[in-house]
Design a protein around this motif. Structure first.
Motif, PDB file in Angstrom:
ATOM      1  N   MET A  80       0.825  -1.207   0.000  1.00 29.23           N
ATOM      2  CA  MET A  80       0.000   0.000   0.000  1.00 29.23           C
ATOM      3  C   MET A  80       0.863   1.262   0.000  1.00 29.23           C
ATOM      4  O   MET A  80       0.617   2.187  -0.775  1.00 29.23           O
ATOM      5  CB  MET A  80      -0.937   0.007   1.215  1.00 29.23           C
ATOM      6  N   THR A  81       1.874   1.302   0.858  1.00 26.66           N
ATOM      7  CA  THR A  81       2.726   2.489   0.894  1.00 26.66           C
ATOM      8  C   THR A  81       3.587   2.590  -0.373  1.00 26.66           C
ATOM      9  O   THR A  81       3.857   3.686  -0.855  1.00 26.66           O
ATOM     10  CB  THR A  81       3.635   2.498   2.138  1.00 26.66           C
ATOM     11  N   ALA A  82       3.975   1.445  -0.918  1.00 29.02           N
ATOM     12  CA  ALA A  82       4.788   1.457  -2.143  1.00 29.02           C
ATOM     13  C   ALA A  82       4.005   2.024  -3.324  1.00 29.02           C
ATOM     14  O   ALA A  82       4.597   2.580  -4.257  1.00 29.02           O
ATOM     15  CB  ALA A  82       5.265   0.047  -2.458  1.00 29.02           C
ATOM     16  N   ALA A  83       2.681   1.877  -3.274  1.00 27.79           N
ATOM     17  CA  ALA A  83       1.843   2.359  -4.369  1.00 27.79           C
ATOM     18  C   ALA A  83       1.524   3.849  -4.282  1.00 27.79           C
ATOM     19  O   ALA A  83       0.959   4.429  -5.207  1.00 27.79           O
ATOM     20  CB  ALA A  83       0.535   1.561  -4.398  1.00 27.79           C
ATOM     21  N   LEU A  84       1.911   4.492  -3.184  1.00 30.17           N
ATOM     22  CA  LEU A  84       1.633   5.921  -3.028  1.00 30.17           C
ATOM     23  C   LEU A  84       2.483   6.738  -3.995  1.00 30.17           C
ATOM     24  O   LEU A  84       3.625   6.362  -4.298  1.00 30.17           O
ATOM     25  CB  LEU A  84       1.943   6.366  -1.589  1.00 30.17           C
ATOM     26  N   PRO A  85       1.945   7.863  -4.484  1.00 29.47           N
ATOM     27  CA  PRO A  85       2.756   8.741  -5.340  1.00 29.47           C
ATOM     28  C   PRO A  85       4.032   9.176  -4.615  1.00 29.47           C
ATOM     29  O   PRO A  85       4.044   9.307  -3.386  1.00 29.47           O
ATOM     30  CB  PRO A  85       1.824   9.928  -5.586  1.00 29.47           C
ATOM     31  N   GLU A  86       5.083   9.413  -5.401  1.00 25.27           N
ATOM     32  CA  GLU A  86       6.387   9.759  -4.822  1.00 25.27           C
ATOM     33  C   GLU A  86       6.310  11.003  -3.944  1.00 25.27           C
ATOM     34  O   GLU A  86       6.911  11.056  -2.864  1.00 25.27           O
ATOM     35  CB  GLU A  86       7.415   9.964  -5.929  1.00 25.27           C
ATOM     36  N   ASP A  87       5.556  12.014  -4.374  1.00 19.34           N
ATOM     37  CA  ASP A  87       5.421  13.241  -3.584  1.00 19.34           C
ATOM     38  C   ASP A  87       4.742  12.972  -2.248  1.00 19.34           C
ATOM     39  O   ASP A  87       5.119  13.559  -1.224  1.00 19.34           O
ATOM     40  CB  ASP A  87       4.628  14.304  -4.368  1.00 19.34           C
ATOM     41  N   THR A  88       3.746  12.088  -2.256  1.00 18.04           N
ATOM     42  CA  THR A  88       3.047  11.734  -1.017  1.00 18.04           C
ATOM     43  C   THR A  88       3.992  11.013  -0.066  1.00 18.04           C
ATOM     44  O   THR A  88       4.018  11.283   1.141  1.00 18.04           O
ATOM     45  CB  THR A  88       1.828  10.837  -1.321  1.00 18.04           C
ATOM     46  N   GLN A  89       4.791  10.099  -0.611  1.00 15.95           N
ATOM     47  CA  GLN A  89       5.753   9.381   0.222  1.00 15.95           C
ATOM     48  C   GLN A  89       6.764  10.345   0.845  1.00 15.95           C
ATOM     49  O   GLN A  89       7.094  10.236   2.027  1.00 15.95           O
ATOM     50  CB  GLN A  89       6.482   8.323  -0.601  1.00 15.95           C
ATOM     51  N   LYS A  90       7.229  11.290   0.057  1.00 15.11           N
ATOM     52  CA  LYS A  90       8.194  12.267   0.569  1.00 15.11           C
ATOM     53  C   LYS A  90       7.578  13.123   1.672  1.00 15.11           C
ATOM     54  O   LYS A  90       8.227  13.435   2.674  1.00 15.11           O
ATOM     55  CB  LYS A  90       8.688  13.153  -0.567  1.00 15.11           C
ATOM     56  N   ASN A  91       6.302  13.459   1.513  1.00 10.49           N
ATOM     57  CA  ASN A  91       5.603  14.257   2.523  1.00 10.49           C
ATOM     58  C   ASN A  91       5.498  13.494   3.841  1.00 10.49           C
ATOM     59  O   ASN A  91       5.736  14.042   4.922  1.00 10.49           O
ATOM     60  CB  ASN A  91       4.217  14.639   2.010  1.00 10.49           C
ATOM     61  N   TYR A  92       5.151  12.216   3.753  1.00 15.31           N
ATOM     62  CA  TYR A  92       5.068  11.384   4.955  1.00 15.31           C
ATOM     63  C   TYR A  92       6.446  11.242   5.607  1.00 15.31           C
ATOM     64  O   TYR A  92       6.596  11.370   6.822  1.00 15.31           O
ATOM     65  CB  TYR A  92       4.515  10.001   4.610  1.00 15.31           C
ATOM     66  N   LEU A  93       7.458  10.968   4.784  1.00 11.82           N
ATOM     67  CA  LEU A  93       8.805  10.750   5.309  1.00 11.82           C
ATOM     68  C   LEU A  93       9.343  11.979   6.039  1.00 11.82           C
ATOM     69  O   LEU A  93      10.073  11.854   7.026  1.00 11.82           O
ATOM     70  CB  LEU A  93       9.758  10.361   4.176  1.00 11.82           C
ATOM     71  N   SER A  94       8.961  13.166   5.561  1.00 11.09           N
ATOM     72  CA  SER A  94       9.460  14.397   6.177  1.00 11.09           C
ATOM     73  C   SER A  94       8.981  14.568   7.612  1.00 11.09           C
ATOM     74  O   SER A  94       9.592  15.298   8.394  1.00 11.09           O
ATOM     75  CB  SER A  94       9.035  15.610   5.344  1.00 11.09           C
ATOM     76  N   SER A  95       7.890  13.879   7.983  1.00  9.96           N
ATOM     77  CA  SER A  95       7.361  14.001   9.343  1.00  9.96           C
ATOM     78  C   SER A  95       7.896  12.920  10.283  1.00  9.96           C
ATOM     79  O   SER A  95       7.612  12.935  11.481  1.00  9.96           O
ATOM     80  CB  SER A  95       5.825  13.932   9.313  1.00  9.96           C
ATOM     81  N   ILE A  96       8.667  11.979   9.745  1.00 14.57           N
ATOM     82  CA  ILE A  96       9.193  10.866  10.540  1.00 14.57           C
ATOM     83  C   ILE A  96      10.656  11.136  10.877  1.00 14.57           C
ATOM     84  O   ILE A  96      11.494  11.207   9.968  1.00 14.57           O
ATOM     85  CB  ILE A  96       9.084   9.527   9.773  1.00 14.57           C
ATOM     86  N   PRO A  97      10.998  11.311  12.161  1.00 19.97           N
ATOM     87  CA  PRO A  97      12.397  11.581  12.515  1.00 19.97           C
ATOM     88  C   PRO A  97      13.379  10.556  11.959  1.00 19.97           C
ATOM     89  O   PRO A  97      14.500  10.918  11.581  1.00 19.97           O
ATOM     90  CB  PRO A  97      12.379  11.570  14.047  1.00 19.97           C
ATOM     91  N   ALA A  98      12.983   9.299  11.876  1.00 21.12           N
ATOM     92  CA  ALA A  98      13.878   8.261  11.350  1.00 21.12           C
ATOM     93  C   ALA A  98      14.066   8.374   9.840  1.00 21.12           C
ATOM     94  O   ALA A  98      14.962   7.730   9.277  1.00 21.12           O
ATOM     95  CB  ALA A  98      13.354   6.876  11.699  1.00 21.12           C
ATOM     96  N   ASN A  99      13.212   9.150   9.187  1.00 20.36           N
ATOM     97  CA  ASN A  99      13.297   9.428   7.742  1.00 20.36           C
ATOM     98  C   ASN A  99      13.194   8.166   6.884  1.00 20.36           C
ATOM     99  O   ASN A  99      13.821   8.053   5.825  1.00 20.36           O
ATOM    100  CB  ASN A  99      14.586  10.184   7.406  1.00 20.36           C
ATOM    101  N   ARG A 100      12.425   7.212   7.355  1.00 21.62           N
ATOM    102  CA  ARG A 100      12.164   6.004   6.559  1.00 21.62           C
ATOM    103  C   ARG A 100      10.916   5.319   7.082  1.00 21.62           C
ATOM    104  O   ARG A 100      10.489   5.552   8.219  1.00 21.62           O
ATOM    105  CB  ARG A 100      13.345   5.037   6.620  1.00 21.62           C
TER     106      ARG A 100
END
Length: 241
Positions: A184-204
């Motif tokens: 499910m997360t792999a299917a997200l648009p690249e921009d959406t994934q980057k937006n989510y990652l920016s809020s995670i301190p571990a950055n992954r």
């Protein structure tokens, strides 16, 4: 001289365990040498696991599934309530069914399987109950009023069970994953994934195994004095909540 005797395999049941995080949890217990059963509603049963078809919104279905597992593996000693659904939409568009059906599966479903498992655990005077919540349950998320409410409710459930059954050798804990690397997360648009990652301190995003290993550990003898806890596996996303 230390005791090197291997622990006896335990009867483990994971609801919704034929894919995703549930399957990773099942494999972690299988690797531990336990007797692992899963419930599922559709799809195939992964090799090496005992699969029992069950609907967590139906108490009779749950009772039949537990009876089948008990006949094959003995009383359930470790229960992982993982089965869950989402029906995301904004509050003003959320129907009564959108709300109640998610709570019936995610929260009431956990109640049904926990109640049924507790019968055997009380007789054994031991048991591990792990409720799979989400960072959303404590952190909140727009469009997920129903899902967040269902996942937050698991915290109160685990803590009440701890107070009721803690003296019988039974623990109840919550594991709250954040964003996990799945189809499910792999299917997200690249921009959406980057937006989510920016809020995670571990950055992954987490690997499913990283959640599974925490569930296995909190169900182990090493964690016997941990109960009523909420253990986040979210890379720091929800810290402080």
């Amino acid at each position: 001289m230390s005791d090197t005797t291997a622990p006896e395999p335990r009867s483990v049941l994971i609801t919704g365990g034929n894919r995703g995080i549930g399957l990773a949890i099942a494999r972690a217990f299988e690797a531990n040498g336990d007797k692992v059963a899963i419930t599922y509603r559709s799809g195939d049963v992964p090799e090496g696991l005992l699969g029992v078809r069950a609907d967590v919104t139906d108490a009779a279905s749950i009772d039949a599934a537990f009876s089948e597992v008990e006949a094959e593996h003995g009383p359930v000693e470790v229960l992982v309530a993982n089965a869950g659904v989402t029906k995301d939409t904004l509050l003003m568009r959320m129907s009564e069914d959108d709300f109640t059906s998610v709570l019936d599966t995610n929260l009431a479903g956990a109640f049904r399987v926990t109640k049924r498992a507790s019968k055997g655990m009380l007789k054994l005077r031991r048991g591990r109950i792990v409720l799979i919540s989400s960072v959303v349950g404590l952190y909140g998320s727009p469009g997920q009023v129903n899902y967040a409410a269902s996942k937050a409710g698991l915290v109160g459930m685990a803590r009440s069970i701890t107070r009721e059954l803690g003296g019988r050798g039974i623990t109840a804990n919550v594991v709250a994953p954040g964003f996990i690397k799945t189809e499910m997360t792999a299917a997200l648009p690249e921009d959406t994934q980057k937006n989510y990652l920016s809020s995670i301190p571990a950055n992954r995003f987490a690997e499913p195994d990283e959640v599974a290993n925490v569930v296995r550990w909190v169900s182990s003898p090493e964690a016997a004095y941990i109960s009523g806890a909420v253990i986040p596996v979210d890379g720091g996303l929800g810290m402080g909540h």
